[in-house]
Enzyme design. Structure first.
Site, PDB file in Angstrom:
ATOM      1  N   TYR A 249      17.174  10.959 -37.251  1.00  0.00           N
ATOM      2  CA  TYR A 249      16.858  12.313 -36.727  1.00  0.00           C
ATOM      3  C   TYR A 249      17.265  13.483 -38.084  1.00  0.00           C
ATOM      4  O   TYR A 249      16.865  14.479 -37.964  1.00  0.00           O
ATOM      5  CB  TYR A 249      17.672  12.868 -35.579  1.00  0.00           C
ATOM      6  CG  TYR A 249      17.174  12.179 -34.123  1.00  0.00           C
ATOM      7  CD1 TYR A 249      16.064  11.078 -34.434  1.00  0.00           C
ATOM      8  CD2 TYR A 249      17.721  12.026 -32.992  1.00  0.00           C
ATOM      9  CE1 TYR A 249      15.533  10.392 -33.329  1.00  0.00           C
ATOM     10  CE2 TYR A 249      17.311  11.251 -31.976  1.00  0.00           C
ATOM     11  CZ  TYR A 249      16.425  10.530 -32.187  1.00  0.00           C
ATOM     12  OH  TYR A 249      16.055   9.543 -31.107  1.00  0.00           O
TER      13      TYR A 249
ATOM     14  N   LYS B 178      20.512  -3.104 -35.257  1.00  0.00           N
ATOM     15  CA  LYS B 178      19.454  -3.899 -35.321  1.00  0.00           C
ATOM     16  C   LYS B 178      19.692  -4.477 -36.739  1.00  0.00           C
ATOM     17  O   LYS B 178      18.843  -4.496 -37.421  1.00  0.00           O
ATOM     18  CB  LYS B 178      18.138  -3.032 -35.150  1.00  0.00           C
ATOM     19  CG  LYS B 178      16.685  -3.453 -35.164  1.00  0.00           C
ATOM     20  CD  LYS B 178      16.324  -4.336 -33.903  1.00  0.00           C
ATOM     21  CE  LYS B 178      14.983  -5.216 -34.100  1.00  0.00           C
ATOM     22  NZ  LYS B 178      14.988  -6.148 -32.921  1.00  0.00           N
TER      23      LYS B 178
ATOM     24  N   ASP C 256      17.388  -4.316 -28.817  1.00  0.00           N
ATOM     25  CA  ASP C 256      16.411  -4.507 -27.794  1.00  0.00           C
ATOM     26  C   ASP C 256      17.129  -5.644 -26.744  1.00  0.00           C
ATOM     27  O   ASP C 256      16.762  -5.132 -25.596  1.00  0.00           O
ATOM     28  CB  ASP C 256      15.287  -5.332 -28.604  1.00  0.00           C
ATOM     29  CG  ASP C 256      15.567  -6.221 -29.775  1.00  0.00           C
ATOM     30  OD1 ASP C 256      16.959  -6.336 -29.827  1.00  0.00           O
ATOM     31  OD2 ASP C 256      14.994  -7.148 -30.059  1.00  0.00           O
TER      32      ASP C 256
ATOM     33  N   ASP D 145      20.399   7.801 -28.580  1.00  0.00           N
ATOM     34  CA  ASP D 145      19.585   8.709 -27.762  1.00  0.00           C
ATOM     35  C   ASP D 145      18.911   8.001 -26.398  1.00  0.00           C
ATOM     36  O   ASP D 145      18.670   8.390 -25.328  1.00  0.00           O
ATOM     37  CB  ASP D 145      18.605   9.286 -28.739  1.00  0.00           C
ATOM     38  CG  ASP D 145      17.703  10.510 -28.063  1.00  0.00           C
ATOM     39  OD1 ASP D 145      18.040  10.885 -26.732  1.00  0.00           O
ATOM     40  OD2 ASP D 145      16.743  10.915 -28.622  1.00  0.00           O
TER      41      ASP D 145
ATOM     42  N   ASP E 287      19.984   7.544 -21.991  1.00  0.00           N
ATOM     43  CA  ASP E 287      19.076   7.993 -21.004  1.00  0.00           C
ATOM     44  C   ASP E 287      18.748   7.035 -20.326  1.00  0.00           C
ATOM     45  O   ASP E 287      18.744   7.045 -18.672  1.00  0.00           O
ATOM     46  CB  ASP E 287      17.656   8.481 -21.629  1.00  0.00           C
ATOM     47  CG  ASP E 287      17.645  10.142 -21.791  1.00  0.00           C
ATOM     48  OD1 ASP E 287      18.888  10.601 -21.687  1.00  0.00           O
ATOM     49  OD2 ASP E 287      16.797  10.889 -22.204  1.00  0.00           O
TER      50      ASP E 287
END
Ligand code: NAD
Length: 360
Positions: A146, A195, A227, A251, A255
């Site tokens: 980001y 990852k 994942d 992020d 959620d």
């Protein structure tokens, strides 16, 4: 102990829920012999209405000299409020980005807890939800994808967009240290999510986290690919204590973790810098649809105040007292409208604050 706390009531239900959190904090101060000094500052729409900008430099300076900041929520109805006719940098949310940046808040903490009394709201199968869960997602907030360099160029007749994901050892080390420190206050397990089978930034993440782990021998560390973590959060959330991860993965996963609790009005959060300073706020927004009607659930803000006592002031006993008062109120069958279920007694925002304060 003297606690110098800056409050940002904000917009919508913000002022109502912050009032209830102050009520509970005052009760903690009274019983624990602490002095709490509250100073309110304006942010978001409330600041736009008075000063024409979502956050003034004076308000930032006031926040900077405090020990911690407790916030309600900011923003209005994005379809109808005049605040959203302003250019993006003058809208309410710009205030939030500005305060996070000015205060150097790089670590975001979001607990996701399934209370036994609210199990009915959990969207997972009963055989999973019956085990309950109590995890905390620790997300790096100021680096990664980001904040990396980005551009879109025209190449061979088509547009090509590029975003870059960069992390330095120092950025990873400071969030990892926070993650382990916080695990020491909990069940002493860290799941570091990356990852590393594909990304260089994740391989560096993993190496630095392994180094930091050596200084925290009492904490169990495991590594998990992002994942797999997304699957495990719905398959067996009870396995997690602290999930430590970078900005974008955090992020998305935070959620997902919030959604599996099923109760948005219950979710606290904190953003910390590299001192004890932090900004504490509920995970939900300003709920303009129910503002000013005494309908809001103040528990997320009250639990954010408990996090503030624990992480900015090391007042663990006082934080425990707030958390167990919330537990008791739920066990006694009191509910605001958003978490109401059959056989319970419906109360408003103010009464919920009173009931929790009474149980401190
Ligand atoms: P929201 O979280 O405000 O509301 C979503 C739904 O949940 C609404 O139906 C609302 O009534 C309900 N709800 C939320 N909190 C509740 C509570 N404590 N008690 C009972 N019900 C509750 O999300 P939204 O409607 O998408 O956004 C409204 C405004 O909030 C927007 O301006 C948005 O930008 C802003 N927002 C601010 C923050 C923040 O201050 N950090 C975070 C998210 C959204």
């Amino acid at each position: 102990m003297k606690l110098n706390i800056v409050c940002i009531p904000g917009d919508g239900i913000g002022p109502e829920i912050v009032t209830e959190a102050k009520k509970v904090l005052n009760k903690v101060a009274e019983t624990g012999g602490h002095e709490m000094v509250f100073t309110d500052i304006l942010m978001g729409g409330a600041s736009i209405d008075v000063h024409g900008v979502p956050l003034t430099d004076e308000a930032i300076e006031t926040a900077k000299v405090a020990d911690a900041v407790l916030m309600g929520s900011i923003g209005g109805d994005t379809n109808t409020s005049p605040w959203y006719k302003l250019p993006p940098e003058k809208r309410p949310e710009a205030g939030l980005l500005k305060i996070r940046k000015s205060l150097g808040l790089f670590a975001n903490l979001r607990p996701a807890i399934l209370y036994p009394e609210l199990r009915g709201a959990c969207p997972l199968k009963e055989e999973i939800s019956v085990k309950g869960f109590d995890m905390l997602i620790m997300r790096e907030l100021t680096g990664g994808l980001y904040f990396g360099e980005r551009h879109t160029v025209e190449k061979d007749g088509q547009k090509v967009a590029t975003d870059t994901l960069t992390y330095s050892e120092a950025e990873i080390r400071r969030i990892a240290i926070k993650g382990f420190e916080i695990a020491m206050k909990r069940r002493r397990k860290v799941t570091s999510v990356d990852k590393a089978n594909v990304l260089d930034s994740s391989r560096l993440w993993r190496a630095v986290v392994n180094e930091v782990a050596k200084d925290f021998p009492e904490v169990t560390l495991e590594h998990m690919l992002v994942d797999n973590c997304a699957m495990q959060l719905v398959k067996d959330p009870s396995q997690f204590d602290v999930i430590l991860t970078e900005n974008m993965f955090g992020d998305i996963l935070s959620d997902e973790a919030s959604m599996v609790t099923g109760s948005i009005g219950m979710l606290a959060s904190a953003s910390l810098n590299d001192t004890k300073f932090g900004l504490y706020e509920p995970s939900h927004g300003s709920a303009p649809d129910i503002a000013g009607k005494d309908l809001a659930n103040p528990i997320a803000t009250i639990l954010s105040a408990a996090m503030m006592l624990r992480y900015s002031f090391d007042l663990d006993k006082e934080a425990d007292a707030i958390e167990s008062a919330v537990d008791k109120v739920l066990k006694d069958g009191y509910r605001t409208g958003d978490i109401m279920s059959e056989g319970c007694r419906k109360v408003g925002c103010r009464e919920m604050g009173d009931l929790i304060a009474e149980r401190i």
